[in-house]
Motif scaffolding. Structure first.
Motif: not given
Length: 86
Positions: A16-24
């Motif tokens: 559930p914590e899987l997210r795309w991190n645009e900054e990284r």
């Protein structure tokens, strides 16, 4: 690397914590459940019994190949030994 592959296959990853991190430029993910991982690696996974049964069946079905290879090796060794004696 795995997330795009899973998306292409239509597989949902159980984090559930899987997210795309645009900054990284990478995905962020949650902490794995190490107890569950240890349990599954130790042979208590959902498909373990099926995997073990298939492996045993394959081993049994391949017995004739191992027997034939052993017989061939013995025959070759006997020929080599016979040639060395002559």
């Amino acid at each position: 690397m795995t997330v795009p592959q899973a998306e292409k296959l239509g597989v949902t990853l159980p984090d559930p914590e899987l997210r795309w991190n645009e900054e990284r430029g990478h995905h962020d993910f949650g902490t794995p459940d190490w107890a569950e991982l240890t349990r599954v690696i130790s042979g208590d996974g959902p498909c373990n019994a099926e995997r073990v049964a298939r492996r045993r069946a394959a081993h049994e079905e391949g017995a004739w190949v191992r027997e034939a290879a052993t017989a061939h090796a013995a025959k070759q060794a006997a020929r080599t030994q016979k040639g060395a004696v002559a």
